[in-house]
Design an enzyme around this catalytic site. Structure first.
Site, PDB file in Angstrom:
ATOM      1  N   HIS A   4       8.800 -25.882  -4.265  1.00 28.84           N
ATOM      2  CA  HIS A   4       8.334 -25.150  -5.367  1.00 28.84           C
ATOM      3  C   HIS A   4       6.984 -24.484  -5.097  1.00 28.84           C
ATOM      4  CE1 HIS A   4       6.235 -24.470  -9.375  1.00 28.84           C
ATOM      5  NE2 HIS A   4       7.506 -24.588  -9.693  1.00 28.84           N
ATOM      6  N   ASP A  25      15.082 -27.059 -11.292  1.00 25.92           N
ATOM      7  CA  ASP A  25      16.407 -26.486 -11.407  1.00 25.92           C
ATOM      8  C   ASP A  25      17.560 -27.301 -10.841  1.00 25.92           C
ATOM      9  OD1 ASP A  25      15.527 -23.911 -12.454  1.00 25.92           O
ATOM     10  OD2 ASP A  25      14.602 -23.572 -10.465  1.00 25.92           O
TER      11      ASP A  25
END
Length: 441
Positions: free
Chosen positions: A318, A377
């Site tokens: 991320h 996700d």
């Protein structure tokens, strides 16, 4: 012509360094350039020491100062839906009393049904292969159904925001049904929204042919939506909301721009990338419970020999979170319950293995060790798949959740910003002497 365009628009990387340009609005250490202040959301994934080095830390996410863990835990412990409460919190800046929440839910319920004729005229007669494209166009079209669309007073924008939050489940459901009927040769199933149902329940009811769903399914989708509702002012679509709002334009133009931003594969399309990667893995791995076979596939992905040849294992890593993504941790716990109820524990454990093994394999293949936590996700992709939510709707669902944050950021920009955003670009094109057309070759 395309080749000529590439030549004319190429800018050498060293010029960005020379002119001290923060490409992607990011500093050299990967931190974001500070361009504004917000009270709405806070994303913490690292600390910066006196040497301006990033120090990894466990990720934290706050909505209006409240920890996302506390907000989600409250909903789980009390067995209730929480997305509407979080929406109230983001927009109004405070947690509602039960009376305030009931009134807000009633108000949203009154806005579940689209304006008369809208579904027929704006969605069914002009379907799109892309639900996000249809969603952006539908938001723009709603301008024509508003008697006071250009008024940017806080009262009017608040009214428009609540209208849009109420409309979005029907917009994405009808856009999906129109697409399925027109392009996928499927039967057209249109269900009216039910005002008394939550956002998550209405979505599941309207996208499914039978309109049926279980309480666990609806509450898990509700949690996923809470986790996607806000992520600070710097994410691309929320920044787009601030940017476009600063011009003084209307709410429909602003939210349509935010939807268009989220449509991009570098932003909201990431959850689809996870779903597609898992689908490709299952095509090429005979036994997903065999860790050696899965590991071999992941190695091929990192070597750009499998999946989309990007070299990326989607669902891990991320831009801000370093040691952990709090959204992924929360969703993982609920996802396991869903996996047990639907006999998908092998699929869940596959995600768990990817989460644990990806950083190790990345270090081996690329020679770089860095924190690569599972991001939201990875498990939202699993959840959507387990809920039989079509891939086409994954990003529109993200938009429906994030709309709450976008509306909050728009209101904040109108109240606190009050200045047209106008960053600078240095021009590195040399000056040229003009040639009359007869002298050009």
């Amino acid at each position: 012509m395309a080749q000529e365009l590439e030549k004319k628009n190429t800018i050498p990387s060293e010029l960005y360094t020379k002119h001290n340009v923060k490409r992607g609005l990011r500093n050299s250490n990967g931190t974001g350039v500070v361009v504004g202040l917000t009270r709405i959301g806070e994303v913490l994934g690292y600390e910066v020491n006196e040497k301006k080095e990033k120090i990894p830390m466990e990720g934290k996410l706050y909505y209006r100062g409240y920890s996302i863990e506390d907000l989600v835990k409250s909903c789980i412990d009390e067995g209730r839906f929480g997305f509407e409460e979080v929406t109230y919190l983001l927009i109004f800046g405070q947690l509602p009393t039960q009376k305030q929440l009931n009134e807000f839910n009633t108000l949203l319920g009154e806005k579940r049904e689209l304006p008369v004729g809208f579904a027929r005229d704006m969605i069914l007669t002009a379907p799109s292969r892309s639900i996000m494209n249809k969603l952006a166009r539908s938001v723009l079209a709603l301008y024509c159904y508003d008697d006071n669309p250009d008024d940017t007073s806080i009262e009017n924008v608040l009214r428009q925001s609540i209208d849009l939050i109420g409309y979005f489940p029907a917009l994405i459901a009808y856009a999906y049904q129109a697409k399925s009927s027109s392009f996928d040769n499927k039967s057209l199933h249109l269900h009216y929204p039910i005002p008394e149902l939550s956002t998550a329940e209405n979505i599941l009811r309207m996208i499914r042919p039978t309109g049926q769903y279980t309480e666990l399914e609806a509450k898990l989708l509700d949690i996923a939506m809470i986790l996607h509702a806000e992520h600070g002012g710097g994410n691309n679509s929320s920044f787009t909301t601030h940017l476009v709002s600063s011009s003084g334009t209307d709410t429909y133009a602003t939210i349509s721009a935010a939807v268009s931003s989220l449509k991009g594969p570098r932003h909201g399309g990431a959850n689809i990338a996870v779903i597609n990667m898992i689908r490709d893995l299952k095509k090429h791995v005979k036994d997903i419970t065999n860790h050696k076979q899965v590991e071999d596939y992941l190695v091929k992905v990192l070597k750009k020999q499998a999946n989309d040849k990007s070299g990326l294992i989607y669902g891990v890593g991320h831009a801000i979170y370093t040691l952990s993504d709090p959204r992924a941790k929360l969703l993982k716990g609920m996802a396991k319950q869903l996996a047990v109820s639907k006999d998908l524990i092998d699929d869940f454990m596959l995600c768990d293995f990817i989460e644990r093994k990806a950083p190790e394999l990345y270090a081996e293949i690329n020679g770089v060790e860095k924190p690569m936590p599972a991001n939201v996700d990875l498990y939202s992709g699993f959840v959507y798949n387990a809920l039989n939510i079509p891939t086409d709707i994954a990003t529109p669902l993200f938009a429906t959740a994030r709309l709450s944050g976008w509306c909050a950021h728009r209101l904040e920009e109108l109240i606190a910003g009050k200045k047209l955003m106008r960053p600078a670009y240095n021009c590195v094109q040399e000056h040229l002497e003009y040639k009359p057309i007869k002298d050009r070759k």
